[in-house]
Design a protein around this motif. Structure first.
Motif, PDB file in Angstrom:
ATOM      1  N   GLY A 125       0.912  -1.309   0.216  1.00  0.00           N
ATOM      2  CA  GLY A 125       0.040  -0.048  -0.011  1.00  0.00           C
ATOM      3  C   GLY A 125       0.989   1.269   0.086  1.00  0.00           C
ATOM      4  O   GLY A 125       2.063   1.188  -0.109  1.00  0.00           O
ATOM      5  N   SER A 126       0.140   2.301   0.192  1.00  0.00           N
ATOM      6  CA  SER A 126       0.932   3.691   0.190  1.00  0.00           C
ATOM      7  C   SER A 126       1.493   4.073   1.406  1.00  0.00           C
ATOM      8  O   SER A 126       1.154   3.513   2.516  1.00  0.00           O
ATOM      9  N   HIS A 127       2.521   4.932   1.510  1.00  0.00           N
ATOM     10  CA  HIS A 127       3.571   5.136   2.796  1.00  0.00           C
ATOM     11  C   HIS A 127       3.219   6.609   2.557  1.00  0.00           C
ATOM     12  O   HIS A 127       4.300   7.518   2.487  1.00  0.00           O
ATOM     13  N   PRO A 128       2.050   7.253   3.223  1.00  0.00           N
ATOM     14  CA  PRO A 128       2.086   8.848   3.168  1.00  0.00           C
ATOM     15  C   PRO A 128       3.097   9.312   4.231  1.00  0.00           C
ATOM     16  O   PRO A 128       3.286  10.489   4.033  1.00  0.00           O
ATOM     17  N   MET A 129       3.503   8.809   5.198  1.00  0.00           N
ATOM     18  CA  MET A 129       4.782   9.596   6.158  1.00  0.00           C
ATOM     19  C   MET A 129       6.115   9.126   5.555  1.00  0.00           C
ATOM     20  O   MET A 129       7.026   9.329   6.066  1.00  0.00           O
ATOM     21  N   CYS A 130       6.014   8.953   4.075  1.00  0.00           N
ATOM     22  CA  CYS A 130       7.530   8.914   3.401  1.00  0.00           C
ATOM     23  C   CYS A 130       6.948   9.512   2.046  1.00  0.00           C
ATOM     24  O   CYS A 130       6.634   8.761   1.111  1.00  0.00           O
ATOM     25  N   GLY A 131       7.183  10.713   1.948  1.00  0.00           N
ATOM     26  CA  GLY A 131       6.869  11.664   0.786  1.00  0.00           C
ATOM     27  C   GLY A 131       7.205  13.015   0.801  1.00  0.00           C
ATOM     28  O   GLY A 131       7.696  13.794   1.746  1.00  0.00           O
ATOM     29  N   ILE A 132       6.710  13.850  -0.383  1.00  0.00           N
ATOM     30  CA  ILE A 132       7.104  15.205  -0.444  1.00  0.00           C
ATOM     31  C   ILE A 132       5.808  15.865  -0.568  1.00  0.00           C
ATOM     32  O   ILE A 132       4.793  15.456  -1.216  1.00  0.00           O
ATOM     33  N   TYR A 133       5.585  16.936   0.363  1.00  0.00           N
ATOM     34  CA  TYR A 133       4.270  17.712   0.375  1.00  0.00           C
ATOM     35  C   TYR A 133       4.722  19.060   0.022  1.00  0.00           C
ATOM     36  O   TYR A 133       5.299  19.642   0.556  1.00  0.00           O
ATOM     37  N   THR A 134       3.501  19.632  -0.865  1.00  0.00           N
ATOM     38  CA  THR A 134       3.745  20.824  -1.410  1.00  0.00           C
ATOM     39  C   THR A 134       2.888  21.959  -0.603  1.00  0.00           C
ATOM     40  O   THR A 134       1.741  21.422  -0.234  1.00  0.00           O
ATOM     41  N   GLN A 135       3.229  23.082  -0.794  1.00  0.00           N
ATOM     42  CA  GLN A 135       2.419  24.153  -0.055  1.00  0.00           C
ATOM     43  C   GLN A 135       1.200  24.277  -0.726  1.00  0.00           C
ATOM     44  O   GLN A 135       0.050  24.855  -0.188  1.00  0.00           O
ATOM     45  N   ASN A 136       0.814  23.554  -2.014  1.00  0.00           N
ATOM     46  CA  ASN A 136      -0.819  23.715  -2.263  1.00  0.00           C
ATOM     47  C   ASN A 136      -1.498  23.072  -1.531  1.00  0.00           C
ATOM     48  O   ASN A 136      -2.888  23.333  -1.595  1.00  0.00           O
ATOM     49  N   LEU A 137      -0.963  22.275  -0.524  1.00  0.00           N
ATOM     50  CA  LEU A 137      -1.932  21.301   0.526  1.00  0.00           C
ATOM     51  C   LEU A 137      -2.504  22.390   1.631  1.00  0.00           C
ATOM     52  O   LEU A 137      -3.262  21.893   2.215  1.00  0.00           O
ATOM     53  N   TYR A 138      -1.621  23.353   1.741  1.00  0.00           N
ATOM     54  CA  TYR A 138      -1.901  23.983   2.828  1.00  0.00           C
ATOM     55  C   TYR A 138      -3.420  24.448   3.365  1.00  0.00           C
ATOM     56  O   TYR A 138      -3.650  24.329   4.410  1.00  0.00           O
ATOM     57  N   PRO A 139      -4.028  25.304   1.964  1.00  0.00           N
ATOM     58  CA  PRO A 139      -5.432  25.491   2.500  1.00  0.00           C
ATOM     59  C   PRO A 139      -6.193  24.411   2.941  1.00  0.00           C
ATOM     60  O   PRO A 139      -7.340  24.586   3.614  1.00  0.00           O
ATOM     61  N   ALA A 140      -6.208  23.585   2.062  1.00  0.00           N
ATOM     62  CA  ALA A 140      -7.122  21.954   2.518  1.00  0.00           C
ATOM     63  C   ALA A 140      -6.783  21.681   3.810  1.00  0.00           C
ATOM     64  O   ALA A 140      -7.790  21.241   4.711  1.00  0.00           O
TER      65      ALA A 140
END
Length: 188
Positions: A125-140
């Protein structure tokens, strides 16, 4: 040359299945798992920070204090965006085998642009705590926090998430229980 992104090590969880704070357990040649992760990642990234609820570490490292009442990765992500003001690499403290191969492929996918998040995925499955997060997500993320919603899966499902596939499950071995911790220490 280090990756030109900060790395945030998420070390603010409850560790309820472990029965004690896993970030503070000895690992490798270090007194704590948090320091092991910090020292190995520091040469690879522009900067490395520890996301935590309190200053609990017996070594010096830049901290991002997560003051939210809830224990959820989304709270730490929100605190990291507010502290850093930009994109960052995220890694859970209890994932000690994710390596430069993982970081390199995630960064290549990030550099292609067009994704709000770039997340590792393996056959399990996916491993969301191994990734890159962009500032685009901040508002959500901010809207979710204001509404009392903290499911990272919901955020990723409703964002432009790019998954990077890996065949080697061992890279994402996660230490949640004493038996898993013992196994990871033996493999180290």
């Amino acid at each position: 040359m280090p990756y030109p992104l900060p790395c945030v090590i998420f070390a603010g969880g409850k560790s309820s299945r472990m029965g004690r704070d896993k970030a503070l357990l000895p690992f490798g040649d270090y007194d704590t798992l948090a320091e092991y992760q910090y020292r190995r990642l520091a040469p690879l990234f522009a900067s490395v920070h520890l996301s935590t609820k309190a200053d609990k570490f017996p070594f010096d490292a830049p901290l991002i204090l997560d003051a939210f009442d809830t224990y959820a990765p989304t709270a730490g992500l929100l605190a990291a965006f507010e502290a850093l003001g930009g994109d960052f690499f995220a890694l859970s403290v209890d994932t000690p085998f994710a390596d430069e191969r993982v970081f390199g492929l995630l960064f290549e996918a990030y550099e292609r642009g067009g994704a709000d998040a770039v997340v590792a995925r393996s056959p399990s499955g996916s491993h969301p705590m191994c990734g890159i997060y962009t500032q685009n997500l901040y508002p959500a993320l901010r809207a979710m926090a204001d509404a009392g919603r903290h499911r990272l899966g919901y955020l990723l499902k409703n964002a432009k998430t790019r998954f990077v596939d890996f065949d080697d499950e061992s890279l994402f071995f996660n230490m949640n229980t004493p038996a898993e911790y013992d196994s990871a220490r033996a493999a180290r």
